[in-house]
Design a protein around this motif. Structure first.
Motif, short mmCIF file in Angstrom:
data_model
loop_
_atom_site.label_atom_id
_atom_site.label_comp_id
_atom_site.label_asym_id
_atom_site.label_seq_id
_atom_site.Cartn_x
_atom_site.Cartn_y
_atom_site.Cartn_z
N GLY A 5 1.05 -9.67 -5.62
CA GLY A 5 -0.39 -9.62 -5.86
C GLY A 5 -1.01 -8.27 -5.56
N LEU A 6 -2.21 -8.06 -6.05
CA LEU A 6 -2.90 -6.80 -5.85
C LEU A 6 -3.20 -6.56 -4.38
N GLU A 7 -3.67 -7.59 -3.69
CA GLU A 7 -4.05 -7.41 -2.29
C GLU A 7 -2.87 -7.00 -1.43
N SER A 8 -1.73 -7.67 -1.61
CA SER A 8 -0.55 -7.33 -0.80
C SER A 8 -0.03 -5.95 -1.15
N ASN A 9 -0.04 -5.59 -2.43
CA ASN A 9 0.43 -4.26 -2.83
C ASN A 9 -0.52 -3.16 -2.38
N MET A 10 -1.81 -3.47 -2.33
CA MET A 10 -2.76 -2.48 -1.84
C MET A 10 -2.47 -2.15 -0.38
N ALA A 11 -2.23 -3.21 0.40
CA ALA A 11 -1.92 -3.00 1.82
C ALA A 11 -0.58 -2.29 2.00
N LEU A 12 0.43 -2.69 1.18
CA LEU A 12 1.76 -2.09 1.28
C LEU A 12 1.71 -0.60 0.93
N TYR A 35 9.48 11.01 -5.78
CA TYR A 35 10.30 9.80 -5.84
C TYR A 35 11.42 9.81 -4.80
N GLY A 36 11.44 10.81 -3.97
CA GLY A 36 12.51 10.92 -2.99
C GLY A 36 12.19 10.30 -1.65
N ILE A 37 10.99 9.71 -1.52
CA ILE A 37 10.63 9.01 -0.29
C ILE A 37 10.86 7.53 -0.52
N LEU A 38 11.82 6.97 0.18
CA LEU A 38 12.33 5.64 -0.16
C LEU A 38 12.00 4.60 0.91
N PHE A 39 11.75 3.38 0.43
CA PHE A 39 11.45 2.24 1.29
C PHE A 39 12.23 1.03 0.79
N ASP A 40 12.56 0.12 1.69
CA ASP A 40 13.10 -1.16 1.27
C ASP A 40 12.00 -1.99 0.63
N THR A 41 12.39 -2.99 -0.18
CA THR A 41 11.43 -3.84 -0.87
C THR A 41 10.47 -4.49 0.12
N ASN A 42 9.17 -4.36 -0.17
CA ASN A 42 8.09 -4.97 0.63
C ASN A 42 8.02 -4.45 2.06
N LYS A 43 8.60 -3.28 2.32
CA LYS A 43 8.54 -2.70 3.66
C LYS A 43 7.97 -1.29 3.61
N ALA A 44 7.50 -0.84 4.77
CA ALA A 44 6.89 0.49 4.85
C ALA A 44 7.67 1.42 5.78
N ASP A 45 8.87 1.02 6.15
CA ASP A 45 9.70 1.89 6.99
C ASP A 45 10.43 2.90 6.10
N ILE A 46 10.26 4.18 6.38
CA ILE A 46 10.88 5.22 5.57
C ILE A 46 12.38 5.22 5.81
#
Length: 331
Positions: free
Chosen positions: A270-277, A225-236
């Motif tokens: 949605g599932l599709e967007s969360n799968m990609a995220l 749980y220590g690897i953090l991202f902003d909401t809807n983003k994939a930048d660490i």
């Protein structure tokens, strides 16, 4: 003489608040009604709250929530709850009007006012949620729930500020006479909820490399749980470095270990967007381990499963926080 006068004024102010519940204090966003005292208090650094903005319909016993003609405004953030007792001739309408006037003077916008809602046909069970609260109180915890249903008044307000909005919810009731059972005094009572929306600060303890190794050996995976991202983003986020350091330490200590890096999300969206995220987040972790720590790419595989493998319910922020994680699974 002037010093004596100041002292007496301070002393009188102390006496007026001396009966407050121990440990309770006013919120800086709003003053109290003169002559009232705090009889219940609670503060949570992060909580959720449904703010009324439309006509009350009923209290749904199955989901234990009020229902309105329009969906309530769902808020998450710091939450302060104060119950004030105003004994004597105070009425609920006087109490709530004073609070509304104070809020407007401070720049708040009134979002809802039950006393001006012509669509209300009944307020049955409006006080039902107060029968379930577990607040620290100097009265019966049912003091609002058992009050006179005919005297209910409710209102909500919002203040927009550059540093963040503040929301206030008011529920005022009346007690027609003293009641020893509920420790109630004749007069009016008001519940004041102040919500300051903000993102939750992830506060999980960083898992050390040796603890990761033990968890993988025992359960076949380890959740981080220590690897953090902003909401809807994939930048660490930069504060993720301690967790990445430990993953790299694990991989360097076990040169034959190969890992699936699996991203998990909550069910918001949605599932599709969360799968990609979730996959993009796993790929970001893999890229960091390769680029910043020199881990061979052949030892890592990135995967994302969205919210298909929850470890908690997704119906509360606490549960959703547990579901947002990165897992390491040996290949």
């Amino acid at each position: 003489m002037r010093s004596l006068l100041v002292f007496l004024l301070c002393l009188s102010g102390f006496a007026a608040h001396a009966a407050d519940l121990a440990g309770a204090k006013d919120h800086p966003a709003i003053k109290r009604f003169a002559g009232s005292e705090i009889i219940a208090y609670d503060y949570k650094r992060f909580d959720e709250f449904d703010l009324q903005t439309s006509t009350f319909k009923n209290y749904n016993l199955q989901i234990k929530k009020r229902e309105y003609t329009q969906p309530a405004l769902h808020l998450e953030g710091a939450h302060t709850t104060l119950w004030y007792e105003s004994p004597g001739d105070t009425s609920s309408i006087e109490l709530i009007r004073n609070y509304q006037n104070e809020l407007v003077a401070k720049g708040f916008q009134i979002l809802y006012d039950s006393s001006k809602d012509g669509a209300i046909t009944h307020l049955n069970n409006y006080l039902a949620p107060f029968g379930a609260v577990e607040l620290k109180t100097s009265r019966s915890k049912y003091v609002l729930y058992a009050a006179d249903q005919k005297g209910i008044r409710s209102s909500t307000a919002k203040l927009e500020k550059p540093e963040g909005s503040i929301y206030v919810s008011l529920t005022a009731v009346e007690w027609p006479k003293d009641d020893a059972t509920y420790k109630a005094k004749r007069g009016a009572y008001i519940a004041v909820d102040i919500i300051e929306p903000k993102a939750m600060v992830q506060n999980m303890v960083v898992v050390k490399a040796d603890e990761m190794s033990k968890a993988i050996a025992a359960t076949g995976k380890v959740a981080l749980y220590g690897i953090l991202f902003d909401t809807n983003k994939a930048d660490i986020k930069p504060e993720s470095k301690p967790a990445l350091d430990e993953i790299a330490t694990l991989l360097k200590a076990q040169p034959n270990l190969k890992l699936h890096i699996v991203g998990h999300t909550d069910n918001v969206g949605g599932l599709e967007s969360n799968m990609a995220l979730s996959r993009r987040r796993a790929e970001a972790v893999m890229a960091a381990l390769k680029g910043d720590y020199g881990i061979a790419g052949a030892r890592l595989t990135a995967n994302g499963v969205a919210y298909l493998a929850p470890v908690a319910v997704n119906t509360s922020e606490e549960g959703r926080a547990k579901n947002r994680r990165v897992e390491l699974v040996p290949q």
